[in-house]
Motif scaffolding. Structure first.
Motif, mmCIF file in Angstrom:
data_model
loop_
_atom_site.group_PDB
_atom_site.id
_atom_site.type_symbol
_atom_site.label_atom_id
_atom_site.label_comp_id
_atom_site.label_asym_id
_atom_site.label_seq_id
_atom_site.Cartn_x
_atom_site.Cartn_y
_atom_site.Cartn_z
ATOM 1 N N GLU A 136 27.857 47.185 21.870
ATOM 2 C CA GLU A 136 27.024 47.223 22.891
ATOM 3 C C GLU A 136 27.276 45.927 23.868
ATOM 4 O OE1 GLU A 136 22.918 47.220 21.450
ATOM 5 O OE2 GLU A 136 23.136 49.135 20.767
ATOM 6 N N PHE A 137 27.697 44.868 23.215
ATOM 7 C CA PHE A 137 28.128 43.466 23.569
ATOM 8 C C PHE A 137 29.131 43.596 24.610
ATOM 9 C CE2 PHE A 137 30.111 39.320 23.869
ATOM 10 C CZ PHE A 137 29.124 38.183 24.038
ATOM 11 N N GLN A 138 30.287 44.522 24.149
ATOM 12 C CA GLN A 138 31.547 44.749 25.000
ATOM 13 C C GLN A 138 31.190 45.726 26.137
ATOM 14 O OE1 GLN A 138 34.377 44.057 25.294
ATOM 15 N NE2 GLN A 138 35.842 45.603 25.909
ATOM 16 N N LEU A 139 30.144 46.551 26.308
ATOM 17 C CA LEU A 139 29.774 47.303 27.119
ATOM 18 C C LEU A 139 29.229 46.372 28.347
ATOM 19 C CD1 LEU A 139 29.194 50.282 28.347
ATOM 20 C CD2 LEU A 139 26.957 49.904 27.097
ATOM 21 N N ILE A 140 28.216 45.492 27.982
ATOM 22 C CA ILE A 140 27.521 44.837 28.823
ATOM 23 C C ILE A 140 28.526 43.746 29.543
ATOM 24 C CG2 ILE A 140 25.670 42.896 29.205
ATOM 25 C CD1 ILE A 140 24.335 44.543 26.834
ATOM 26 N N LEU A 141 29.330 43.126 28.555
ATOM 27 C CA LEU A 141 30.493 42.242 29.283
ATOM 28 C C LEU A 141 31.275 42.814 30.216
ATOM 29 C CD1 LEU A 141 32.529 39.945 26.899
ATOM 30 C CD2 LEU A 141 33.372 41.157 28.517
ATOM 31 N N CYS A 142 31.848 44.170 30.052
ATOM 32 C CA CYS A 142 32.750 44.762 30.725
ATOM 33 C C CYS A 142 31.960 45.130 32.128
ATOM 34 C CB CYS A 142 33.323 45.873 30.155
ATOM 35 S SG CYS A 142 34.671 45.329 29.102
ATOM 36 N N PHE A 143 30.678 45.654 32.066
ATOM 37 C CA PHE A 143 29.892 46.017 33.260
ATOM 38 C C PHE A 143 29.670 44.820 34.244
ATOM 39 C CE2 PHE A 143 25.533 46.244 35.068
ATOM 40 C CZ PHE A 143 26.001 47.621 35.936
ATOM 41 N N LEU A 144 29.401 43.709 33.725
ATOM 42 C CA LEU A 144 29.236 42.666 34.384
ATOM 43 C C LEU A 144 30.674 42.092 35.093
ATOM 44 C CD1 LEU A 144 26.619 40.743 35.127
ATOM 45 C CD2 LEU A 144 26.349 42.558 33.082
ATOM 46 N N VAL B 213 31.324 41.983 39.436
ATOM 47 C CA VAL B 213 32.185 40.532 39.778
ATOM 48 C C VAL B 213 33.472 41.341 40.767
ATOM 49 C CG1 VAL B 213 33.678 38.795 39.562
ATOM 50 C CG2 VAL B 213 31.297 38.880 38.141
ATOM 51 N N SER B 214 34.099 42.098 39.954
ATOM 52 C CA SER B 214 35.460 42.698 40.679
ATOM 53 C C SER B 214 35.114 43.435 41.884
ATOM 54 C CB SER B 214 36.164 43.527 39.664
ATOM 55 O OG SER B 214 36.537 42.792 38.495
ATOM 56 N N VAL B 215 34.097 44.627 41.793
ATOM 57 C CA VAL B 215 33.445 45.381 42.886
ATOM 58 C C VAL B 215 33.219 44.392 43.994
ATOM 59 C CG1 VAL B 215 31.730 46.859 43.614
ATOM 60 C CG2 VAL B 215 32.976 47.164 41.645
ATOM 61 N N ILE B 216 32.556 43.262 43.761
ATOM 62 C CA ILE B 216 32.019 42.241 44.821
ATOM 63 C C ILE B 216 33.455 41.646 45.615
ATOM 64 C CG2 ILE B 216 30.949 39.998 45.347
ATOM 65 C CD1 ILE B 216 28.917 40.681 43.160
ATOM 66 N N GLY B 217 34.459 41.437 44.634
ATOM 67 C CA GLY B 217 35.732 40.994 45.035
ATOM 68 C C GLY B 217 36.455 41.871 46.174
ATOM 69 N N MET B 218 36.384 43.250 45.369
ATOM 70 C CA MET B 218 37.128 44.160 46.174
ATOM 71 C C MET B 218 36.352 44.531 47.667
ATOM 72 S SD MET B 218 37.332 47.115 43.326
ATOM 73 C CE MET B 218 38.116 48.437 44.355
ATOM 74 N N PHE B 219 35.166 44.108 47.767
ATOM 75 C CA PHE B 219 34.303 44.228 48.910
ATOM 76 C C PHE B 219 34.767 43.353 49.731
ATOM 77 C CE2 PHE B 219 30.672 43.690 51.512
ATOM 78 C CZ PHE B 219 30.334 44.875 52.203
ATOM 79 N N ILE B 220 34.778 41.912 49.428
ATOM 80 C CA ILE B 220 34.953 41.101 50.324
ATOM 81 C C ILE B 220 36.438 41.138 50.878
ATOM 82 C CG2 ILE B 220 35.403 38.682 50.454
ATOM 83 C CD1 ILE B 220 33.010 38.306 48.385
ATOM 84 N N ALA B 221 37.333 41.410 50.046
ATOM 85 C CA ALA B 221 38.569 41.537 50.218
ATOM 86 C C ALA B 221 38.967 42.813 51.046
ATOM 87 C CB ALA B 221 39.642 41.354 49.022
ATOM 88 N N GLY B 222 38.096 43.466 51.143
ATOM 89 C CA GLY B 222 38.346 44.793 52.073
ATOM 90 C C GLY B 222 39.280 45.895 51.248
ATOM 91 N N ASP B 223 39.202 45.757 49.913
ATOM 92 C CA ASP B 223 39.913 46.792 48.975
ATOM 93 C C ASP B 223 39.496 48.385 49.376
ATOM 94 O OD1 ASP B 223 41.255 44.770 48.295
ATOM 95 O OD2 ASP B 223 40.964 44.867 45.957
#
Length: 349
Positions: free
Chosen positions: A206-214, A218-228
């Motif tokens: 469960e800890f791993q699931l939440i960690l990777c989800f967050l 962060v990555s999705v926000i970065g992808m959106f800003i970078a225009g990926d």
């Protein structure tokens, strides 16, 4: 049961640790350029964790033990908050690592990451009170020097299509990734110790699931800003291995990297953050050799010296651990021996 979990986590960690960097480099070698997308793939495989969690939930529901928690998630707010925080840190750490792999040969990145054992030992000492021994100090020094050697004559290792500036930035980004992950591993161990609830492997999942989800957020926000999101369809069409294989590489990358992260924090649960770091470091020479075989990367004198120092550091640390274990066992036997004799005399009386 603990030995079985240690073995399973070592296997999935080995697959992720050796396969993750290689498949990430495969993406960059064949026309991939989106660093935030590569960062996202490092943790995007987290939905597979729902499979073992579902089995755990079914087992708890079928159990007749009094007091068993039959809710799907067992994690409590205190541990949940820590998982969220570490997940955000991991998202940025993954970006640093992806940036390094984008501009460095895998073999070079692997040797740099070997230095993180030194930082894990230091952070573990202050955060979870792991003790230093002369062998640990020797290993820390050797691994640090081994990584520093790679900074010499970097021009000979630079990929042809990259500038010296890109190479240096990639080098520094990889070092930063090693330091940050060295901080994250003891932080996870500290979270387990301060959880205020009985830790189980289900909680680790469960800890791993939440960690990777967050981290993925962060990555999705970065992808959106970078225009990926706009660039990826075109990148897939122009991928040298073909559009279909572009998506195959992406899916397998997500699954393989999930093995790395789950194996790392699973070993922390079964043993300690330091042991997890040692296992990661031990596997790095294998990653380096595979990179030389599959990608025909150069193996200069600097890499040979760095590898020798790293292996010397591993051997030094393991020898120290074995010696320390024997000394503890001998002291325990000496302490128990008088007690056994006294108990024997009492019974005779």
């Amino acid at each position: 049961m603990v030995k079985v979990l240690v073995f399973i986590n070592c296997i999935i960690l080995a697959i992720g640790n050796c396969g993750g960097p290689l498949i990430m480099r495969l993406y960059f070698n064949n026309g991939g350029k989106r660093i935030w997308f590569s960062t996202f793939l490092e943790t995007a495989g987290f939905p597979v964790i729902f499979i073992p969690l579902l089995f755990s939930y079914i087992a708890r529901r079928r159990s007749n033990n009094v007091g068993d928690d039959t809710s799907f998630f067992l994690i409590k707010p205190r541990l949940l908050i820590v998982a969220v925080f570490i997940g955000i840190l991991s998202g940025f750490d993954n970006y640093l690592y992806a940036y390094g792999i984008a501009y460095l040969p895998v073999s070079t990145a692997a040797l740099i990451i070997a230095s993180q054992l030194a930082f894990i030992a230091i952070f573990s000492f202050f955060m979870v009170k792991h003790k230093f021994t002369p062998f640990t100090i020797n290993a820390v020094v050797l691994l640090t020097v081994g990584a520093a050697v790679l900074g010499m004559h970097t021009e000979t290792d630079k990929p042809v299509h990259e500038t010296h500036k890109q190479y240096i930035i990639g080098f520094l980004m990889t070092v930063a990734a090693a330091v940050m992950y060295a901080f994250i591993l003891p932080l996870v161990e500290l979270a387990y110790q301060k959880a205020r609830q009985p830790m189980s492997y289900t909680l680790v999942l469960e800890f791993q699931l939440i960690l990777c989800f967050l981290a993925s957020i962060v990555s999705v926000i970065g992808m959106f800003i970078a225009g990926d999101f706009k660039a990826l369809p075109k990148e897939a069409r122009e991928f040298k291995l073909g559009e279909a294989l572009f998506y195959v590489v992406a899916v397998f990358s997500a699954i393989i990297w999930q093995g790395f992260f789950l194996g790392a924090i699973g070993l922390i649960f079964c043993t300690s953050s330091l042991v997890s770091g040692i296992m990661i470091s031990v596997l790095l020479p294998i990653t380096e050799v595979l990179a030389v075989i599959f990608y025909h990367e150069k193996f200069q004198a600097e890499k040979g010296l760095s590898l020798a120092l790293s292996l010397w550091g591993f051997v030094s640390y393991f020898y120290g651990e074995i010696k320390s274990g024997k000394d503890k066992k001998r002291i325990q036997q000496e302490v128990e021996s008088p007690e056994t004799e006294q108990s024997s005399l009492s019974s005779e009386c």
